[in-house]
Design a protein around this motif. Sequence first.
Motif, PDB file in Angstrom:
ATOM      1  N   LEU A  70       0.834  -1.210   0.000  1.00  0.00           N
ATOM      2  CA  LEU A  70       0.000   0.000   0.000  1.00  0.00           C
ATOM      3  C   LEU A  70       0.864   1.254   0.000  1.00  0.00           C
ATOM      4  CD1 LEU A  70      -2.880  -0.904   2.498  1.00  0.00           C
ATOM      5  CD2 LEU A  70      -3.099  -0.420   0.065  1.00  0.00           C
ATOM      6  N   LEU A  71       1.948   1.222   0.784  1.00  0.00           N
ATOM      7  CA  LEU A  71       2.843   2.384   0.833  1.00  0.00           C
ATOM      8  C   LEU A  71       3.516   2.593  -0.524  1.00  0.00           C
ATOM      9  CD1 LEU A  71       4.506   1.977   4.344  1.00  0.00           C
ATOM     10  CD2 LEU A  71       2.617   3.444   3.682  1.00  0.00           C
ATOM     11  N   ALA A  72       3.875   1.485  -1.179  1.00  0.00           N
ATOM     12  CA  ALA A  72       4.525   1.589  -2.485  1.00  0.00           C
ATOM     13  C   ALA A  72       3.548   2.150  -3.518  1.00  0.00           C
ATOM     14  CB  ALA A  72       5.051   0.228  -2.929  1.00  0.00           C
ATOM     15  N   LEU A  73       2.285   1.748  -3.447  1.00  0.00           N
ATOM     16  CA  LEU A  73       1.279   2.275  -4.376  1.00  0.00           C
ATOM     17  C   LEU A  73       1.077   3.766  -4.140  1.00  0.00           C
ATOM     18  CD1 LEU A  73      -1.393  -0.581  -4.226  1.00  0.00           C
ATOM     19  CD2 LEU A  73       0.124  -0.038  -6.129  1.00  0.00           C
ATOM     20  N   SER A  74       1.083   4.138  -2.858  1.00  0.00           N
ATOM     21  CA  SER A  74       0.938   5.546  -2.498  1.00  0.00           C
ATOM     22  C   SER A  74       2.120   6.354  -3.047  1.00  0.00           C
ATOM     23  CB  SER A  74       0.829   5.640  -0.985  1.00  0.00           C
ATOM     24  OG  SER A  74       1.341   6.831  -0.489  1.00  0.00           O
ATOM     25  N   TRP A  75       3.333   5.788  -2.944  1.00  0.00           N
ATOM     26  CA  TRP A  75       4.523   6.458  -3.471  1.00  0.00           C
ATOM     27  C   TRP A  75       4.415   6.624  -4.983  1.00  0.00           C
ATOM     28  CZ3 TRP A  75       8.282   5.410  -7.072  1.00  0.00           C
ATOM     29  CH2 TRP A  75       9.404   6.260  -7.047  1.00  0.00           C
ATOM     30  N   GLU A  76       3.949   5.565  -5.637  1.00  0.00           N
ATOM     31  CA  GLU A  76       3.872   5.568  -7.098  1.00  0.00           C
ATOM     32  C   GLU A  76       2.883   6.619  -7.603  1.00  0.00           C
ATOM     33  OE1 GLU A  76       5.774   3.582  -9.242  1.00  0.00           O
ATOM     34  OE2 GLU A  76       4.862   4.941 -10.698  1.00  0.00           O
ATOM     35  N   LEU A  77       1.774   6.805  -6.876  1.00  0.00           N
ATOM     36  CA  LEU A  77       0.800   7.815  -7.296  1.00  0.00           C
ATOM     37  C   LEU A  77       1.436   9.203  -7.263  1.00  0.00           C
ATOM     38  CD1 LEU A  77      -2.085   8.643  -8.084  1.00  0.00           C
ATOM     39  CD2 LEU A  77      -2.561   8.939  -5.666  1.00  0.00           C
ATOM     40  N   LEU A  78       2.179   9.494  -6.182  1.00  0.00           N
ATOM     41  CA  LEU A  78       2.846  10.793  -6.102  1.00  0.00           C
ATOM     42  C   LEU A  78       3.891  10.929  -7.200  1.00  0.00           C
ATOM     43  CD1 LEU A  78       3.315  11.384  -2.282  1.00  0.00           C
ATOM     44  CD2 LEU A  78       1.594  12.305  -3.819  1.00  0.00           C
ATOM     45  N   ALA A  79       4.638   9.841  -7.450  1.00  0.00           N
ATOM     46  CA  ALA A  79       5.667   9.877  -8.481  1.00  0.00           C
ATOM     47  C   ALA A  79       5.041  10.139  -9.844  1.00  0.00           C
ATOM     48  CB  ALA A  79       6.448   8.577  -8.499  1.00  0.00           C
ATOM     49  N   LEU A 191      -4.856  -1.178  -5.565  1.00  0.00           N
ATOM     50  CA  LEU A 191      -4.077  -1.430  -6.781  1.00  0.00           C
ATOM     51  C   LEU A 191      -4.923  -1.197  -8.027  1.00  0.00           C
ATOM     52  CD1 LEU A 191      -1.731  -2.518  -8.483  1.00  0.00           C
ATOM     53  CD2 LEU A 191      -2.429  -4.826  -7.887  1.00  0.00           C
ATOM     54  N   PHE A 192      -6.092  -1.833  -8.090  1.00  0.00           N
ATOM     55  CA  PHE A 192      -6.909  -1.694  -9.290  1.00  0.00           C
ATOM     56  C   PHE A 192      -7.595  -0.327  -9.351  1.00  0.00           C
ATOM     57  CE2 PHE A 192      -6.189  -6.229  -9.315  1.00  0.00           C
ATOM     58  CZ  PHE A 192      -5.939  -6.446 -10.655  1.00  0.00           C
ATOM     59  N   GLY A 193      -7.900   0.217  -8.170  1.00  0.00           N
ATOM     60  CA  GLY A 193      -8.495   1.560  -8.130  1.00  0.00           C
ATOM     61  C   GLY A 193      -7.548   2.597  -8.705  1.00  0.00           C
ATOM     62  N   LEU A 194      -6.297   2.569  -8.263  1.00  0.00           N
ATOM     63  CA  LEU A 194      -5.329   3.559  -8.740  1.00  0.00           C
ATOM     64  C   LEU A 194      -5.011   3.343 -10.213  1.00  0.00           C
ATOM     65  CD1 LEU A 194      -2.794   3.937  -5.785  1.00  0.00           C
ATOM     66  CD2 LEU A 194      -4.645   5.453  -6.452  1.00  0.00           C
ATOM     67  N   ARG A 195      -4.991   2.074 -10.622  1.00  0.00           N
ATOM     68  CA  ARG A 195      -4.744   1.792 -12.048  1.00  0.00           C
ATOM     69  C   ARG A 195      -5.820   2.405 -12.924  1.00  0.00           C
ATOM     70  NH1 ARG A 195      -1.721  -3.218 -13.898  1.00  0.00           N
ATOM     71  NH2 ARG A 195      -3.347  -3.373 -15.434  1.00  0.00           N
ATOM     72  N   SER A 196      -7.092   2.300 -12.490  1.00  0.00           N
ATOM     73  CA  SER A 196      -8.126   2.897 -13.340  1.00  0.00           C
ATOM     74  C   SER A 196      -8.145   4.411 -13.186  1.00  0.00           C
ATOM     75  CB  SER A 196      -9.500   2.279 -13.073  1.00  0.00           C
ATOM     76  OG  SER A 196      -9.828   2.422 -11.733  1.00  0.00           O
ATOM     77  N   LEU A 197      -7.733   4.894 -12.019  1.00  0.00           N
ATOM     78  CA  LEU A 197      -7.657   6.352 -11.847  1.00  0.00           C
ATOM     79  C   LEU A 197      -6.638   6.957 -12.812  1.00  0.00           C
ATOM     80  CD1 LEU A 197      -8.458   8.791  -9.756  1.00  0.00           C
ATOM     81  CD2 LEU A 197      -6.108   8.455  -9.017  1.00  0.00           C
ATOM     82  N   ILE A 198      -5.485   6.318 -12.918  1.00  0.00           N
ATOM     83  CA  ILE A 198      -4.401   6.922 -13.697  1.00  0.00           C
ATOM     84  C   ILE A 198      -4.687   6.822 -15.200  1.00  0.00           C
ATOM     85  CG2 ILE A 198      -2.746   5.024 -14.094  1.00  0.00           C
ATOM     86  CD1 ILE A 198      -1.843   8.384 -12.505  1.00  0.00           C
TER      87      ILE A 198
END
Lengths: 338, 258
Positions: A70-79, A191-198
């Motif tokens: 979860l922390l890595a996904l959070s980092w990736e969104l900011l990146a 994971l899937f939420g952020l993937r569809s968001l991006i």
Amino acid sequence: MQEAEVKVRKRRLERAIKARTDTVFVIASPGDILYVLAPRVVPMAILLLLPLFVGGYHSKVIVHACVVGLLALSWELLASCGLFSLGQSLFFGVGAYMAGAMDKYLHLPIWVTIPVATLGGGALCALLLAPVVRLRGVYFAMVTLMLPILFKQIIEAWGILGGTHGLSGLTAFPNEWLDKYLIIVAFITVLFGLRSLITSDYGLVLKAIADDDRAVMSAGINIYSRKVQALFIAASVASFAGAFITHHYQFAGFSVFALDWAILPLAAAAVGGTGSFAGAALGSMILVPLSEALRAMGGLRMAIYCAILVFAVLALPEGIFRFLERKYQEFETVIEVK
Amino acid sequence: MSAETLLKVEGLGKSFGGVMAVSNVDFELKRGDFLGVIGPNGAGKTTLVNLITGFVKPSRGKVIFNGKDITGRKPYDIANMGVARTFQMVRLFHNMPAYKNLIIPLCSQRVRKLRGGKYGERDDVAIDLLDDMGFERTSNVPYKTAGSLPHGYLKRLDLARALALRPDLLILDELFSGMSMAEVAGVLPIIEKLNTQGLTTIMIEHRLRELFRVVDRVMVLNFGVKIAEGSPDQVMDSDEVKKAYLGVDVEIPRGKPA
């Protein structure tokens, strides 16, 4: 008698399925469906079923991997919107302490503390970092690196929130299945939420900010408010992980602000492959179990761990996920030419 | 064409350190005007664009757009009011497919308001607009990554990105630089057509022959100071302009070619 010559040619499934863009698929056969679904469904099924077969220590490893995930996904969104963060431990710690304080002092039930700490932690972190979203690259990273240290020092100096002893004796999850599956389901959902968001238009604007923020401004988009929104989402995800770990260990202390929680997700994203959420997720699913497996090495554990990290980044600079994705896209079937 | 004033620039100035990049520039644009801005390298043309669009804060002076004082406002606010620009060095999102570049302005407050809150089909709007710019929808050009397109296409994509905002004022900062004759010949009619449809335009350009074909009025800058303004013929007859910009012996293109 002459044999009829059968002409065959190889065909990449990827070419047949993808129509022009990455998001439009043309599915013509059950094989195509399998090709599209397998890489998405199989890993998730394994993750969901694994806790049924392993218990005790091993299920703790799965939980830990999901938290780092979860922390890595959070980092990736900011990146992906150009904010290079070293402050995942800030978001994590704020969520952890918020949930802990609500439990300890207000005696609120878990189903209140976790959602409130998730959104409240997200809001607080977004508010704290809002003045510095103008900073880019290493300058933003420096601020995010300092804030967790600041929080730790304040708690220590003023003796608030349990001071150096932390908050202990907090409420546990009602049963261990809820504990395990809450974090696993949350990890998969995020994971899937952020993937569809991006891949949505909203996410496209975030990625554009990373590409060229002046061009985004000249297109009439307030980049600062978009960055704060991204911060809120990313911080909420990490705060949820923090609130979860508080109730998981029934304890919230300084360790939640430790640098580990900032570095491990970053390493996971780097090994798994930056620029994709699946990479960050895969990276944490590999790194956390690896670091546990190395416990048998005793004192050399960290040295070997670091050596493996360096080797992974040198050997596969694109990341494990990108490598696997590329190989999967090269998958061919033989078809007859009529 | 109504004679309403769209843009008014009063005593605009900017100094970087001790250097006056733009000093005391005044001009006015009516709706539907087509103004050309010329001047030698370093004359302050791009700084002028940056001052109007909010990328650089003026040291003094005022910019009034559509009756509102926009001096020192944020670039995205000014864009949302209807000022769109292109960049001398194209600023695009190189990792995205070309048509996705237009989704960004289509997500802006302004476009959302103009389209009446209709959110969907941004992709279709983007492809339509690119088709007008010569990215044929039946080819795969609109779907290619922006970074892989040739320079002429990038310039047109930058123009399309500005137009996607449905601007009231379009500022083109050396749109033709680095374009081949054929590419310029392809783009020039598009710009002419937009202007005849009533789009107010400021065009900064070094290629005078092409510029003079389309503009009504030319303003000349030198060392940040406006040294002349008028029709292309008037401006080119001014001795000061000849000295500053072209050198006295250069043969000057005159008027609109037949």
